[in-house]
Design a protein around this motif. Structure first.
Motif, PDB file in Angstrom:
ATOM      1  N   VAL A  89       0.826  -1.212   0.000  1.00 38.19           N
ATOM      2  CA  VAL A  89       0.000   0.000   0.000  1.00 38.19           C
ATOM      3  C   VAL A  89       0.861   1.263   0.000  1.00 38.19           C
ATOM      4  O   VAL A  89       0.710   2.139  -0.865  1.00 38.19           O
ATOM      5  CB  VAL A  89      -0.950  -0.004   1.209  1.00 38.19           C
ATOM      6  CG1 VAL A  89      -1.769   1.284   1.229  1.00 38.19           C
ATOM      7  CG2 VAL A  89      -1.875  -1.216   1.154  1.00 38.19           C
TER       8      VAL A  89
ATOM      9  N   LEU B  87       2.984   1.931  -3.196  1.00 37.20           N
ATOM     10  CA  LEU B  87       2.123   2.328  -4.309  1.00 37.20           C
ATOM     11  C   LEU B  87       1.649   3.767  -4.151  1.00 37.20           C
ATOM     12  O   LEU B  87       1.670   4.559  -5.108  1.00 37.20           O
ATOM     13  CB  LEU B  87       0.923   1.377  -4.387  1.00 37.20           C
ATOM     14  CG  LEU B  87      -0.108   1.667  -5.484  1.00 37.20           C
ATOM     15  CD1 LEU B  87       0.542   1.621  -6.858  1.00 37.20           C
ATOM     16  CD2 LEU B  87      -1.270   0.676  -5.392  1.00 37.20           C
ATOM     17  N   ALA B  88       1.243   4.128  -2.925  1.00 45.70           N
ATOM     18  CA  ALA B  88       0.789   5.498  -2.670  1.00 45.70           C
ATOM     19  C   ALA B  88       1.931   6.495  -2.857  1.00 45.70           C
ATOM     20  O   ALA B  88       1.735   7.592  -3.401  1.00 45.70           O
ATOM     21  CB  ALA B  88       0.216   5.605  -1.264  1.00 45.70           C
TER      22      ALA B  88
ATOM     23  N   GLN C 149       2.526   7.040  -6.549  1.00 42.50           N
ATOM     24  CA  GLN C 149       1.492   7.885  -7.131  1.00 42.50           C
ATOM     25  C   GLN C 149       1.641   9.336  -6.692  1.00 42.50           C
ATOM     26  O   GLN C 149       1.378  10.261  -7.471  1.00 42.50           O
ATOM     27  CB  GLN C 149       0.110   7.346  -6.747  1.00 42.50           C
ATOM     28  CG  GLN C 149      -0.216   6.009  -7.387  1.00 42.50           C
ATOM     29  CD  GLN C 149      -1.657   5.587  -7.173  1.00 42.50           C
ATOM     30  OE1 GLN C 149      -2.436   6.276  -6.515  1.00 42.50           O
ATOM     31  NE2 GLN C 149      -2.015   4.430  -7.744  1.00 42.50           N
TER      32      GLN C 149
ATOM     33  N   THR D 293     -10.628   1.305   1.542  1.00 48.42           N
ATOM     34  CA  THR D 293     -10.619   0.182   0.592  1.00 48.42           C
ATOM     35  C   THR D 293     -11.723   0.326  -0.445  1.00 48.42           C
ATOM     36  O   THR D 293     -11.490   0.135  -1.653  1.00 48.42           O
ATOM     37  CB  THR D 293     -10.779  -1.146   1.350  1.00 48.42           C
ATOM     38  OG1 THR D 293      -9.729  -1.281   2.315  1.00 48.42           O
ATOM     39  CG2 THR D 293     -10.743  -2.318   0.389  1.00 48.42           C
TER      40      THR D 293
ATOM     41  N   TYR E 109     -10.810   3.073  -2.868  1.00 49.92           N
ATOM     42  CA  TYR E 109      -9.753   2.645  -3.805  1.00 49.92           C
ATOM     43  C   TYR E 109     -10.315   1.734  -4.889  1.00 49.92           C
ATOM     44  O   TYR E 109     -10.043   1.937  -6.081  1.00 49.92           O
ATOM     45  CB  TYR E 109      -8.640   1.933  -3.033  1.00 49.92           C
ATOM     46  CG  TYR E 109      -7.657   1.218  -3.923  1.00 49.92           C
ATOM     47  CD1 TYR E 109      -6.819   1.929  -4.787  1.00 49.92           C
ATOM     48  CD2 TYR E 109      -7.565  -0.179  -3.914  1.00 49.92           C
ATOM     49  CE1 TYR E 109      -5.925   1.272  -5.614  1.00 49.92           C
ATOM     50  CE2 TYR E 109      -6.671  -0.835  -4.743  1.00 49.92           C
ATOM     51  CZ  TYR E 109      -5.850  -0.111  -5.585  1.00 49.92           C
ATOM     52  OH  TYR E 109      -4.969  -0.757  -6.407  1.00 49.92           O
TER      53      TYR E 109
ATOM     54  N   LEU F  58     -10.552   2.735  -8.745  1.00 55.78           N
ATOM     55  CA  LEU F  58      -9.796   1.896  -9.678  1.00 55.78           C
ATOM     56  C   LEU F  58     -10.697   1.402 -10.802  1.00 55.78           C
ATOM     57  O   LEU F  58     -10.305   1.391 -11.981  1.00 55.78           O
ATOM     58  CB  LEU F  58      -9.177   0.720  -8.926  1.00 55.78           C
ATOM     59  CG  LEU F  58      -8.107  -0.091  -9.648  1.00 55.78           C
ATOM     60  CD1 LEU F  58      -6.878   0.769  -9.912  1.00 55.78           C
ATOM     61  CD2 LEU F  58      -7.733  -1.319  -8.833  1.00 55.78           C
TER      62      LEU F  58
ATOM     63  N   ALA G 288      -4.984   4.764  -5.448  1.00 56.42           N
ATOM     64  CA  ALA G 288      -4.491   4.345  -4.122  1.00 56.42           C
ATOM     65  C   ALA G 288      -4.271   5.545  -3.216  1.00 56.42           C
ATOM     66  O   ALA G 288      -4.639   5.529  -2.040  1.00 56.42           O
ATOM     67  CB  ALA G 288      -3.196   3.543  -4.286  1.00 56.42           C
TER      68      ALA G 288
ATOM     69  N   GLY H 195      -7.568   6.894  -2.185  1.00 56.38           N
ATOM     70  CA  GLY H 195      -8.217   5.995  -1.231  1.00 56.38           C
ATOM     71  C   GLY H 195      -7.684   6.201   0.180  1.00 56.38           C
ATOM     72  O   GLY H 195      -8.447   6.218   1.146  1.00 56.38           O
TER      73      GLY H 195
END
Length: 359
Positions: A88, A91-92, A95, A225, A228, A232, A240, A243
């Motif tokens: 998580v 990935l965040a 981004q 969740t 996200y 998505l 992400a 979210g």
């Protein structure tokens, strides 16, 4: 003046238990202010263990041995922690870095839109004013983006602190879960034998704060969740990151959802414009917020604390200013603690019984 102060002190601090509780709270506050940073892993482990104690108790009630129950709950905690650390958060972070790379282009688009205003309303705004504002915004965003790119290289101390947390906190959580009851009994031995007021405060706080914190963690996970997955599926960029932001926004009652709507709307606008995709995403986002406020919150917090909205906002402002993110997270439990202490605090002996402060 001396007589007035003396009378006030005698009125509210003549009870030895009240005086002891006041000194205990003052000592705890002093410890947090002076030793808060070095003891932060201990506090974090204690809070996490407190959150998971309900799971251990549930398994014990099902005739599962205590140590095995601790092992099951602790394994679930480690799995969740690894998922956050390895999936998580990276990935965040990726981004977030991509978002800062695209910000200059977004600023140019905003500037192009705003430059229409001087033609329509020349008496209110000029082209030079808009260019100055956008240049200042571009400079600030460039500085923030530079910080994001250099953070991992220039913050070795921060990385080391994070590694210490990742090692120490799970160890502390395990031992707090395993030996929590015995540690509480050991601590209670140091308290005065007469502790009716402290018992009253503890009984009022224990269930309410436990329910609130567990409920708030569950709410963050569910809202984050669902947001996200929904974003998505709709194909918005930075799903992400958004979210996580939307999930964390539930920490600030009443205004969190309003504040986080702005980045969601801006990113959707820059990606799609005022098209149908933008409308679909905002409708989905509105449905998520409506379900959170009207279904999830009543379900999770049916027995939660009962505080006036003004009390909640003041608590968020005060504790958030003092302790940042954690102050915001624990603002309502801390406000509940203050309310419980005031309700249990002994009044003058010759007056009517102490009335509960209205919520």
């Amino acid at each position: 003046m001396r007589a007035i102060i003396s009378k006030w002190v005698e009125r509210y601090f003549s009870d030895e238990e009240a005086l002891f509780l006041f000194l205990l709270l003052g000592s705890f506050l002093l410890i947090i202010l002076t030793l808060g940073k070095p003891l932060a892993p201990v506090f974090a482990g204690l809070i996490i263990a407190f959150l998971m104690q309900g799971g251990v108790d549930t398994l014990v009630k099902k005739k599962i041995p205590h140590l095995l129950s601790v092992a099951i709950v602790f394994t679930a905690f480690l799995s969740f922690l690894l998922a956050l650390s390895l999936i998580v958060f990276p990935l965040a972070w990726k981004q977030l870095s991509n978002l800062f790379q695209e910000l200059p282009g977004m600023v140019q688009e905003v500037q192009a839109l705003l430059l229409v205003l001087p033609q329509e309303y020349p008496q209110w705004v000029s082209e030079s004013q808009i260019r100055e504002v956008m240049q200042l915004a571009s400079s600030e965003l460039s500085s923030a983006g530079q910080w994001v790119f250099t953070f991992s290289l220039n913050s070795l101390a921060g990385v080391m602190t994070l590694l210490v947390y990742l090692v120490l906190v799970p160890i502390l959580v395990f031992f707090f879960l395993k030996d929590g009851r015995s540690l509480v009994r050991w601590w209670v031995n140091f308290l005065p034998r007469k502790r009716q007021m402290m018992t009253t405060v503890w009984q009022e706080m224990d269930d309410q704060i436990a329910n609130y914190i567990r409920g708030k963690v569950i709410e963050i996970l569910i809202v984050g969740t669902v947001t996200y997955v929904t974003f998505l599926m709709l194909g918005i960029n930075y799903a992400a990151l958004l979210g996580i932001i939307v999930g964390l926004s539930v920490l600030i009652p009443y205004i969190g959802a309003a504040l986080v709507t702005l980045p969601v709307a801006l990113i959707a606008f820059f990606q799609w414009g005022w098209g149908g995709e933008f409308m679909y995403l905002m409708i989905a986002y509105g449905i998520i917020q409506a379900l959170d406020g009207n279904v999830l919150v009543p379900l999770l917090f049916s027995e939660a604390v009962n505080l006036h909205p003004i009390s909640i906002i003041v608590a968020v402002l005060i504790f958030g200013t003092l302790w940042g993110f954690w102050g915001v997270f624990f603002a309502i439990p801390l406000a509940t603690l203050v309310k419980a202490i005031l309700n249990a605090w002994p009044g003058p002996l010759d007056e009517e019984p102490h009335e509960e402060i209205p919520a």
